[in-house]
Design an enzyme around this catalytic site. Structure first.
Site, mmCIF file in Angstrom:
data_model
loop_
_atom_site.group_PDB
_atom_site.id
_atom_site.type_symbol
_atom_site.label_atom_id
_atom_site.label_comp_id
_atom_site.label_asym_id
_atom_site.label_seq_id
_atom_site.Cartn_x
_atom_site.Cartn_y
_atom_site.Cartn_z
ATOM 1 N N GLU A 142 -5.651 -5.050 10.516
ATOM 2 C CA GLU A 142 -4.613 -4.057 10.779
ATOM 3 C C GLU A 142 -4.900 -3.346 12.094
ATOM 4 O O GLU A 142 -5.693 -2.389 12.127
ATOM 5 C CB GLU A 142 -4.576 -3.023 9.654
ATOM 6 C CG GLU A 142 -4.248 -3.613 8.304
ATOM 7 C CD GLU A 142 -3.668 -2.568 7.359
ATOM 8 O OE1 GLU A 142 -2.609 -2.826 6.803
ATOM 9 O OE2 GLU A 142 -4.272 -1.483 7.223
ATOM 10 N N ASN A 181 0.875 -1.170 0.000
ATOM 11 C CA ASN A 181 0.000 0.000 0.000
ATOM 12 C C ASN A 181 0.913 1.221 0.000
ATOM 13 O O ASN A 181 1.509 1.559 1.009
ATOM 14 C CB ASN A 181 -0.884 -0.045 1.259
ATOM 15 C CG ASN A 181 -1.723 1.207 1.420
ATOM 16 O OD1 ASN A 181 -1.822 2.021 0.492
ATOM 17 N ND2 ASN A 181 -2.325 1.374 2.580
ATOM 18 N N TRP A 182 1.024 1.846 -1.172
ATOM 19 C CA TRP A 182 1.978 2.963 -1.285
ATOM 20 C C TRP A 182 1.484 4.226 -0.585
ATOM 21 O O TRP A 182 2.241 5.136 -0.337
ATOM 22 C CB TRP A 182 2.231 3.273 -2.766
ATOM 23 C CG TRP A 182 3.046 2.217 -3.472
ATOM 24 C CD1 TRP A 182 3.498 1.053 -2.964
ATOM 25 C CD2 TRP A 182 3.502 2.274 -4.826
ATOM 26 N NE1 TRP A 182 4.203 0.340 -3.895
ATOM 27 C CE2 TRP A 182 4.229 1.081 -5.077
ATOM 28 C CE3 TRP A 182 3.377 3.186 -5.873
ATOM 29 C CZ2 TRP A 182 4.822 0.784 -6.304
ATOM 30 C CZ3 TRP A 182 3.963 2.892 -7.100
ATOM 31 C CH2 TRP A 182 4.683 1.707 -7.313
ATOM 32 N N LYS A 183 0.222 4.317 -0.320
ATOM 33 C CA LYS A 183 -0.392 5.513 0.289
ATOM 34 C C LYS A 183 -0.097 6.754 -0.566
ATOM 35 O O LYS A 183 0.036 6.629 -1.785
ATOM 36 C CB LYS A 183 0.087 5.692 1.728
ATOM 37 C CG LYS A 183 -0.065 4.428 2.567
ATOM 38 C CD LYS A 183 0.062 4.694 4.030
ATOM 39 C CE LYS A 183 -0.059 3.374 4.769
ATOM 40 N NZ LYS A 183 -0.024 3.516 6.197
ATOM 41 N N GLY A 241 2.304 1.933 10.925
ATOM 42 C CA GLY A 241 3.289 2.997 10.777
ATOM 43 C C GLY A 241 3.935 3.428 12.085
ATOM 44 O O GLY A 241 4.585 4.456 12.147
ATOM 45 N N SER A 247 3.278 -2.377 10.554
ATOM 46 C CA SER A 247 4.724 -2.432 10.799
ATOM 47 C C SER A 247 5.331 -3.791 10.496
ATOM 48 O O SER A 247 6.205 -4.275 11.210
ATOM 49 C CB SER A 247 5.034 -2.000 12.237
ATOM 50 O OG SER A 247 4.607 -0.688 12.443
ATOM 51 N N GLU A 307 -6.921 4.779 7.874
ATOM 52 C CA GLU A 307 -6.672 6.199 7.603
ATOM 53 C C GLU A 307 -7.875 6.829 6.906
ATOM 54 O O GLU A 307 -8.214 7.993 7.147
ATOM 55 C CB GLU A 307 -5.401 6.352 6.746
ATOM 56 C CG GLU A 307 -4.148 6.108 7.600
ATOM 57 C CD GLU A 307 -2.963 5.525 6.851
ATOM 58 O OE1 GLU A 307 -2.941 5.589 5.609
ATOM 59 O OE2 GLU A 307 -2.069 4.972 7.519
ATOM 60 N N GLY A 309 2.712 -1.310 4.373
ATOM 61 C CA GLY A 309 2.748 0.120 4.091
ATOM 62 C C GLY A 309 4.175 0.577 3.822
ATOM 63 O O GLY A 309 4.706 0.450 2.715
ATOM 64 N N GLY A 310 4.828 1.078 4.851
ATOM 65 C CA GLY A 310 6.169 1.660 4.727
ATOM 66 C C GLY A 310 7.159 0.764 3.998
ATOM 67 O O GLY A 310 7.912 1.231 3.121
ATOM 68 N N HIS A 322 -9.537 1.174 4.868
ATOM 69 C CA HIS A 322 -8.279 1.414 5.570
ATOM 70 C C HIS A 322 -8.530 2.379 6.736
ATOM 71 O O HIS A 322 -9.325 3.315 6.608
ATOM 72 C CB HIS A 322 -7.234 1.996 4.609
ATOM 73 C CG HIS A 322 -5.855 1.944 5.186
ATOM 74 N ND1 HIS A 322 -5.414 2.865 6.094
ATOM 75 C CD2 HIS A 322 -4.840 1.054 5.016
ATOM 76 C CE1 HIS A 322 -4.173 2.558 6.462
ATOM 77 N NE2 HIS A 322 -3.809 1.454 5.809
#
Ligand code: PEP
Length: 666
Positions: free
Chosen positions: A581, A422-424, A587, A627, A511, A648-649, A509
């Protein structure tokens, strides 16, 4: 391998440390609570000393209810907190409360240590006396343990009891503590740890010759609970009228002597004067000595005589000592040969018509009266039964799950293993295309053992689609509109996503839920539109930190599933991939432990089984997100209900992402 082994050992040590700290604090609280509830009158006197030292004398002594009520509440709360800790009930709140209590207690004991307003803090009533220095040391250790438990070891603390059964344990403790305290206040303490416990040889313990004022026992070294310092007893009585010292005469008397103790007259219960008069008559008939010992002044004594018609000889004694003799006002002490033969509260004075029942009491050195042991036994039985019932229930559930998954084992391997990125809102178009190319090349050279998906911002989709091999990498969007099409400036519909070549979309998600206020209803619309356009949905669910700490994660996740997916048909549900999640792990660098992830994934699968049936549950892929890194992916993916990850990251660097993908390789 060696590092893994060392890590395993470290984790085991941490768990043992957490257990040890929990037992240390829990048992201390339970012991403190029990001793206070067993002798609330003694604790009330101790609290009175605190109030005096703080200049609150008038307020505290306005009514005996204040002291007795505060002592009962304190003992009960301490006992309940100890049981919560020992049972592992509501870990986060219990540990926070424990830390708060320990901080307050340590602050108090620093004051006691520095200013020494009273000699003993009263942590364990009269059962264990600690000096202020010892109490301070004890509290510093417990404070360190509770701080360590809350900040570092909370998740290492095994949950011994579930919330449902924990409530029963707490309720039983509440009832038991309150009943014990009320019983002890009405009759005598169920546990007598004081200096005048039945069987005490006062004569032997009392070693002084009170001829002069200087060597007379003084109350200077006794605090209000009636506990003396170096000298255990401070027994000293003299005639109110002549001042003649009767201490040794009374103690040396080889026949029975009754001592009616009346610490003060203001709150004394005068409703028992008939019973006392009958007893006095009985003693006169039988030539048995009967005295009243009081700390009241001459006006108080005259008032008592007026009120009760008392004509027995009156002696004077220290108030604190009288309260230590019998925790009742008035109370009755029976002495013989300087030994405490028996004692009664004013609420169960002996019946003068049944003299045979009065003089039979044998000396009893046990601090806990017979009834006290029995009650404690019952309490322990009840708590043990609650814990056993809880363990049994969990074992049955576990067994049912085990059977259930064993039956489905042949299907297990059919479930898709997926690693999705997930590049966000990261990477511009050129950077995104470069990353996609790099990843494509890496996976062409070294084929993945799982499905790989990258979910990119809308603007990347078409360009990335042109750079990747769809047989190697699936492409997805991070969102889509909840409307079919039309005048919705800035929105991108599911149909538009599909037209870029993408086949997946992330929905729900955290966010988007948090920052764009996407409700379960909005998400339901989006899911329906995505499915209608042939997209596979990676649907995210997970709890925030407060919900986890309140142990509500199951309810939260279930509600998220119900709110957006439970109207789908079993056929439609086949296009859903779930991603658990925990929001507190996204993150933040904090990963859920593999056990926590497995526990939640198993719960999610069981929830899906309840709604869509066993086949759907067994076939749905449930990814973990939060994470996830190359270093922890293998341990998490090894769990039977974890089918991959939403990353993610770590999806923003081809090497990291590939490292996670490779976690599926042997
Ligand atoms: C995510 O946002 O889906 C995610 C899992 O992020 P990260 O891996 O950075 O925690």
């Amino acid at each position: 391998m060696r590092r893994l082994y060392q890590r395993h050992h470290l984790l085991k040590c941490l768990s043992a440390l957490a257990g040890l700290s929990r037992w240390l604090i829990g048992l201390t609280f339970v012991a403190g609570g029990m001793t206070k509830a067993a002798d609330p009158a003694g604790m009330a006197l101790k609290l009175g000393s605190y109030a005096d030292a703080l200049g609150l004398h008038a307020l505290f002594h306005a009514s005996p209810l204040i002291g007795n009520g505060a002592a009962t509440a304190l003992g009960t709360a301490e006992w309940m907190l100890g049981i919560s800790l020992l049972c592992g009930f509501k870990r986060a709140s219990t540990l926070r409360l424990t830390l708060g209590v320990m901080m307050a207690m340590t602050g108090l004991t620093v004051w006691l240590y520095v200013a020494s307003p009273i000699s003993d803090c009263g942590c364990f009533g009269e059962a264990i006396r600690l000096t202020n220095g010892q109490t301070l040391a004890k509290n510093i250790v417990l404070l360190a343990c509770s701080l360590f438990l809350l900040t570092r070891l909370r998740h290492r603390l095994q949950l011994s009891i579930t919330a449902e059964y924990g409530h029963f344990a707490l309720l039983s403790t509440l009832c038991f503590a309150v009943v014990t305290a009320l019983y002890s206040l009405h009759f005598l303490p169920v546990a007598d740890f004081g200096p005048y416990v039945k069987g005490t040889d006062i004569q032997a313990a009392f070693d002084s010759t009170p001829d002069t004022d200087d060597n007379r026992p003084s109350t200077g070294d006794a605090d209000a609970s009636g506990i003396t310092g170096a000298h255990p007893l401070n027994f000293y009585v003299y005639r109110a009228d002549t001042g003649e010292d009767l201490t040794f005469e009374l103690l040396a008397d080889t026949s029975y002597t009754f001592l009616l103790t009346l610490p003060e007259t203001q709150t004394a219960d005068d409703g028992t004067c008939d019973r006392i008069a009958d007893l006095y008559d009985l003693c006169t008939d039988r030539r048995i000595h009967f005295y009243m010992a009081t700390a009241a002044d001459s006006a108080g004594i005259a008032e008592w005589k007026d009120l009760t018609g008392a004509n027995y000889p009156i002696l004077c004694a220290e108030e604190t000592e009288l309260r230590a003799m019998v925790r009742s006002n008035p109370g009755l002490l029976l002495l013989k040969d300087g030994v405490v033969v028996n004692k009664w509260s004013c609420n169960n004075l002996p019946d003068a018509d049944r003299p045979a029942t009065i003089f039979i009491a044998a000396p009893d050195h046990r601090p806990l009266l017979g009834g006290g042991w029995k009650a404690l036994g019952w309490y322990l039985v009840i708590i043990t039964l609650i814990v056993i019932a809880d363990r049994l229930r969990i074992a049955i559930l576990f067994y049912q799950h085990h059977i259930y998954f064993k039956r489905l084992k042949p299907l297990h391997t059919m479930r898709k293993k997926i690693v999705a990125g997930n590049w966000k809102m990261n990477l511009n178009l050129q950077e995104g295309v470069a990353l996609a190319k790099e990843l494509n090349a890496a996976l062409t050279a070294d084929k993945p053992a799982c499905d790989v998906v990258i979910c990119t911002p809308f603007i990347h989709l078409a360009s990335v689609a042109a750079e990747i091999d769809p047989a190697l990498i699936g492409l997805g969007a991070e969102n889509c509109a909840d409307k079919v099409k039309g005048a919705y400036t800035g929105e991108v519909s599911a149909e538009q996503v599909k037209s870029t070549g993408a086949t997946y979309v992330i929905l729900g998600h955290s966010e988007r839920r948090a920052y764009y206020h996407e409700t379960p209803e909005i998400l339901k619309e989006k899911v329906n539109l995505a499915l209608a356009n042939g997209l596979k949905v990676i649907f995210c669910i997970g709890e925030v930190l407060e919900e986890r700490e309140a142990e509500k994660q199951n309810d939260v996740v279930k509600a998220q599933l119900e709110g957006s997916l439970f109207d789908l048909s079993a056929e439609e549900f086949k296009s859903i991939i779930l991603a658990y999640e925990p929001v507190w792990a996204i993150g933040t660098g904090k990963t859920a432990t593999a056990e926590q992830a497995e526990e939640m994934h198993a719960f999610i699968r069981a929830t899906i089984a309840d709604k869509f049936g066993a086949d759907a549950a067994e076939n749905v892929s449930i990814l973990y997100g939060g994470s996830c890194k190359p270093s922890n992916a293998k341990e998490i993916f090894a769990k039977p209900n974890v089918d991959g990850g939403l990353i993610g990251g770590a999806a923003l660097k081809a090497a990291d992402f590939k490292g996670i993908i490779d976690a599926w390789k042997d």
